[in-house]
Motif scaffolding. Structure first.
Motif, PDB file in Angstrom:
ATOM      1  N   LEU A 133       9.109 -27.351 -25.681  1.00  0.00           N
ATOM      2  CA  LEU A 133       8.738 -27.044 -27.407  1.00  0.00           C
ATOM      3  C   LEU A 133       8.543 -25.318 -27.273  1.00  0.00           C
ATOM      4  O   LEU A 133       9.588 -25.125 -28.748  1.00  0.00           O
ATOM      5  N   PRO A 134       7.793 -24.273 -26.857  1.00  0.00           N
ATOM      6  CA  PRO A 134       7.845 -23.513 -27.795  1.00  0.00           C
ATOM      7  C   PRO A 134       9.211 -22.622 -27.144  1.00  0.00           C
ATOM      8  O   PRO A 134       9.311 -21.890 -28.223  1.00  0.00           O
ATOM      9  N   GLY A 135      10.095 -22.922 -26.207  1.00  0.00           N
ATOM     10  CA  GLY A 135      10.848 -22.759 -26.068  1.00  0.00           C
ATOM     11  C   GLY A 135      12.360 -21.937 -27.391  1.00  0.00           C
ATOM     12  O   GLY A 135      13.043 -21.326 -27.823  1.00  0.00           O
ATOM     13  N   LEU A 136      11.949 -23.510 -28.357  1.00  0.00           N
ATOM     14  CA  LEU A 136      12.430 -23.776 -29.925  1.00  0.00           C
ATOM     15  C   LEU A 136      11.800 -22.364 -30.422  1.00  0.00           C
ATOM     16  O   LEU A 136      13.155 -22.491 -31.365  1.00  0.00           O
ATOM     17  N   LEU A 137      10.503 -22.505 -30.508  1.00  0.00           N
ATOM     18  CA  LEU A 137      10.296 -20.929 -31.118  1.00  0.00           C
ATOM     19  C   LEU A 137      10.779 -19.684 -30.733  1.00  0.00           C
ATOM     20  O   LEU A 137      11.146 -19.364 -31.427  1.00  0.00           O
ATOM     21  N   PHE A 138      11.313 -19.640 -29.391  1.00  0.00           N
ATOM     22  CA  PHE A 138      11.359 -18.391 -28.960  1.00  0.00           C
ATOM     23  C   PHE A 138      12.466 -18.392 -29.257  1.00  0.00           C
ATOM     24  O   PHE A 138      12.776 -16.478 -29.348  1.00  0.00           O
ATOM     25  N   SER A 139      13.846 -18.955 -29.840  1.00  0.00           N
ATOM     26  CA  SER A 139      15.353 -19.009 -29.785  1.00  0.00           C
ATOM     27  C   SER A 139      14.917 -18.269 -31.542  1.00  0.00           C
ATOM     28  O   SER A 139      16.239 -17.768 -32.017  1.00  0.00           O
ATOM     29  N   VAL A 191      22.796 -19.653 -34.567  1.00  0.00           N
ATOM     30  CA  VAL A 191      23.680 -20.365 -33.208  1.00  0.00           C
ATOM     31  C   VAL A 191      22.176 -20.302 -32.210  1.00  0.00           C
ATOM     32  O   VAL A 191      22.887 -21.771 -31.494  1.00  0.00           O
ATOM     33  N   ASN A 192      22.087 -19.465 -31.983  1.00  0.00           N
ATOM     34  CA  ASN A 192      20.871 -19.664 -30.856  1.00  0.00           C
ATOM     35  C   ASN A 192      19.196 -20.772 -31.508  1.00  0.00           C
ATOM     36  O   ASN A 192      19.166 -21.503 -30.080  1.00  0.00           O
ATOM     37  N   ILE A 193      18.949 -20.826 -32.192  1.00  0.00           N
ATOM     38  CA  ILE A 193      18.672 -22.197 -32.756  1.00  0.00           C
ATOM     39  C   ILE A 193      19.719 -23.395 -32.136  1.00  0.00           C
ATOM     40  O   ILE A 193      19.105 -24.324 -31.678  1.00  0.00           O
ATOM     41  N   PHE A 194      20.276 -23.927 -32.241  1.00  0.00           N
ATOM     42  CA  PHE A 194      21.102 -24.761 -31.707  1.00  0.00           C
ATOM     43  C   PHE A 194      21.760 -24.781 -30.307  1.00  0.00           C
ATOM     44  O   PHE A 194      21.316 -25.593 -30.448  1.00  0.00           O
ATOM     45  N   LEU A 195      21.696 -23.672 -30.245  1.00  0.00           N
ATOM     46  CA  LEU A 195      21.793 -24.060 -28.668  1.00  0.00           C
ATOM     47  C   LEU A 195      20.601 -24.441 -27.680  1.00  0.00           C
ATOM     48  O   LEU A 195      20.542 -25.123 -26.817  1.00  0.00           O
ATOM     49  N   ALA A 196      19.425 -24.323 -28.366  1.00  0.00           N
ATOM     50  CA  ALA A 196      18.135 -24.274 -27.986  1.00  0.00           C
ATOM     51  C   ALA A 196      17.989 -25.486 -28.111  1.00  0.00           C
ATOM     52  O   ALA A 196      17.163 -26.502 -26.991  1.00  0.00           O
ATOM     53  N   ILE A 197      17.894 -26.296 -29.309  1.00  0.00           N
ATOM     54  CA  ILE A 197      18.668 -27.865 -29.540  1.00  0.00           C
ATOM     55  C   ILE A 197      18.962 -28.785 -28.934  1.00  0.00           C
ATOM     56  O   ILE A 197      18.666 -29.228 -28.257  1.00  0.00           O
ATOM     57  N   ALA A 198      20.511 -27.670 -28.564  1.00  0.00           N
ATOM     58  CA  ALA A 198      21.174 -28.811 -27.899  1.00  0.00           C
ATOM     59  C   ALA A 198      20.596 -28.770 -26.297  1.00  0.00           C
ATOM     60  O   ALA A 198      20.947 -29.740 -25.399  1.00  0.00           O
ATOM     61  N   PRO A 238      12.655 -14.503 -24.862  1.00  0.00           N
ATOM     62  CA  PRO A 238      12.814 -15.014 -23.753  1.00  0.00           C
ATOM     63  C   PRO A 238      13.174 -16.677 -24.168  1.00  0.00           C
ATOM     64  O   PRO A 238      12.368 -17.294 -23.052  1.00  0.00           O
ATOM     65  N   ALA A 239      13.661 -16.983 -25.053  1.00  0.00           N
ATOM     66  CA  ALA A 239      13.652 -18.615 -24.796  1.00  0.00           C
ATOM     67  C   ALA A 239      14.093 -19.190 -23.799  1.00  0.00           C
ATOM     68  O   ALA A 239      13.697 -20.023 -23.279  1.00  0.00           O
ATOM     69  N   PHE A 240      16.039 -18.486 -23.272  1.00  0.00           N
ATOM     70  CA  PHE A 240      16.378 -19.418 -22.745  1.00  0.00           C
ATOM     71  C   PHE A 240      16.245 -18.956 -21.002  1.00  0.00           C
ATOM     72  O   PHE A 240      16.289 -19.960 -20.139  1.00  0.00           O
ATOM     73  N   PRO A 241      16.432 -18.258 -21.052  1.00  0.00           N
ATOM     74  CA  PRO A 241      15.556 -17.556 -19.534  1.00  0.00           C
ATOM     75  C   PRO A 241      13.745 -19.073 -19.629  1.00  0.00           C
ATOM     76  O   PRO A 241      13.941 -19.721 -18.515  1.00  0.00           O
ATOM     77  N   TYR A 242      13.180 -18.953 -19.975  1.00  0.00           N
ATOM     78  CA  TYR A 242      11.647 -19.839 -20.359  1.00  0.00           C
ATOM     79  C   TYR A 242      12.059 -21.415 -20.455  1.00  0.00           C
ATOM     80  O   TYR A 242      11.806 -22.024 -19.549  1.00  0.00           O
ATOM     81  N   LEU A 268       8.226  -5.162 -30.785  1.00  0.00           N
ATOM     82  CA  LEU A 268       7.281  -4.489 -30.366  1.00  0.00           C
ATOM     83  C   LEU A 268       6.233  -3.845 -31.449  1.00  0.00           C
ATOM     84  O   LEU A 268       4.679  -4.117 -31.002  1.00  0.00           O
ATOM     85  N   ILE A 269       6.329  -3.427 -31.698  1.00  0.00           N
ATOM     86  CA  ILE A 269       5.843  -3.043 -33.259  1.00  0.00           C
ATOM     87  C   ILE A 269       4.960  -4.285 -33.993  1.00  0.00           C
ATOM     88  O   ILE A 269       4.244  -4.550 -34.595  1.00  0.00           O
ATOM     89  N   MET A 270       5.801  -5.527 -34.836  1.00  0.00           N
ATOM     90  CA  MET A 270       5.916  -5.864 -36.067  1.00  0.00           C
ATOM     91  C   MET A 270       5.999  -7.358 -35.160  1.00  0.00           C
ATOM     92  O   MET A 270       7.350  -7.873 -35.864  1.00  0.00           O
ATOM     93  N   PRO A 271       5.937  -8.334 -33.780  1.00  0.00           N
ATOM     94  CA  PRO A 271       6.010  -9.196 -33.793  1.00  0.00           C
ATOM     95  C   PRO A 271       5.551 -10.636 -34.520  1.00  0.00           C
ATOM     96  O   PRO A 271       5.398 -10.265 -35.492  1.00  0.00           O
ATOM     97  N   PRO A 272       6.275 -11.600 -34.961  1.00  0.00           N
ATOM     98  CA  PRO A 272       7.727 -11.214 -33.759  1.00  0.00           C
ATOM     99  C   PRO A 272       9.466 -10.915 -34.475  1.00  0.00           C
ATOM    100  O   PRO A 272      10.415 -10.977 -34.221  1.00  0.00           O
ATOM    101  N   PHE A 273       9.246 -11.073 -36.454  1.00  0.00           N
ATOM    102  CA  PHE A 273      10.036 -10.433 -36.620  1.00  0.00           C
ATOM    103  C   PHE A 273      10.676  -9.451 -37.233  1.00  0.00           C
ATOM    104  O   PHE A 273      11.235  -8.452 -37.924  1.00  0.00           O
ATOM    105  N   GLY A 274       9.991  -8.032 -36.975  1.00  0.00           N
ATOM    106  CA  GLY A 274      10.401  -6.642 -36.780  1.00  0.00           C
ATOM    107  C   GLY A 274      11.388  -6.405 -36.345  1.00  0.00           C
ATOM    108  O   GLY A 274      12.124  -5.515 -37.003  1.00  0.00           O
ATOM    109  N   GLY A 275      11.710  -7.031 -35.417  1.00  0.00           N
ATOM    110  CA  GLY A 275      13.089  -7.066 -34.905  1.00  0.00           C
ATOM    111  C   GLY A 275      14.125  -6.427 -35.916  1.00  0.00           C
ATOM    112  O   GLY A 275      15.509  -5.411 -35.846  1.00  0.00           O
ATOM    113  N   PHE A 276      14.268  -7.727 -37.498  1.00  0.00           N
ATOM    114  CA  PHE A 276      14.831  -7.329 -38.376  1.00  0.00           C
ATOM    115  C   PHE A 276      15.174  -6.054 -39.062  1.00  0.00           C
ATOM    116  O   PHE A 276      16.038  -5.517 -39.037  1.00  0.00           O
ATOM    117  N   LEU A 277      13.826  -5.326 -39.201  1.00  0.00           N
ATOM    118  CA  LEU A 277      13.869  -4.387 -40.073  1.00  0.00           C
ATOM    119  C   LEU A 277      13.262  -3.484 -38.800  1.00  0.00           C
ATOM    120  O   LEU A 277      14.755  -2.429 -39.814  1.00  0.00           O
TER     121      LEU A 277
END
Length: 164
Positions: free
Chosen positions: A18-24, A146-153, A30-34, A100-109
């Motif tokens: 289940l945490p992998g779904l959140l990671f996605s 797309v990755n959310i759907f792949l994680a659910i699948a 690393p959702a899918f490696p996990y 790294l600075i603002m996890p988890p959504f700082g990547g978009f910014l």
């Protein structure tokens, strides 16, 4: 001890996924490696009785597809928005720094700012820089969807494979 855990083993591993779904939800997490590692560990612990090598390979295919999505979605969006290679490079740097600075959504910014600043410095045109930066974020967000759907699948197939 392992014999007493055997009936609960599938449930435990599904809960651990289940945490992998959140990671996605976050690019480059690393959702899918996990999740794939958990599936492989389950196979080894269960002596590949409930999940076969072929089924593990199918899950590996989903993992591979997620890597392609992760590494191309933002780039495709940035290219579609008119970003240069330099803009894409600095967008990637911004993505990593943002996570790294603002996890988890700082990547978009970080992605947005990296592409925007690089393109603005290169073209001195705020509108073109904004278009390129927006394209990169739209692409990255599309990749997350797309990755959310792949994680659910992935989790659903894992459950189907071990309970059939």
């Amino acid at each position: 001890m392992l014999q007493s855990l055997t009936p609960a083993l599938p449930v435990i591993f599904i809960i651990l996924m289940l945490p992998g779904l959140l990671f996605s939800l976050v690019p480059m997490m690393p959702a899918f490696p996990y999740m794939f590692l958990l599936a492989a560990i389950f196979g080894f612990v269960d002596k590949f009785i409930r999940i076969t090598g072929t089924e593990l390979a199918i899950l590996g295919g989903i993992f591979g597809a997620s890597l392609i999505v992760d590494y191309t979605a933002g780039i495709i969006g940035a290219k579609y928005g008119g970003a240069s290679r330099k803009g894409i490079f600095w967008g990637f740097v911004g993505l990593i720094l943002g996570i790294l600075i603002m996890p988890p959504f700082g990547g978009f910014l970080g992605l947005f700012l990296g592409v925007f600043i690089a393109e603005w410095l290169r073209k001195h045109d705020k509108n073109k820089a904004l278009k390129a930066a927006t394209g990169s974020v739209v692409g990255a967000f599309s990749g997350v969807v797309v990755n959310i759907f792949l994680a659910i699948a992935f989790v659903a197939l894992f459950a189907i494979f071990i309970y059939r």
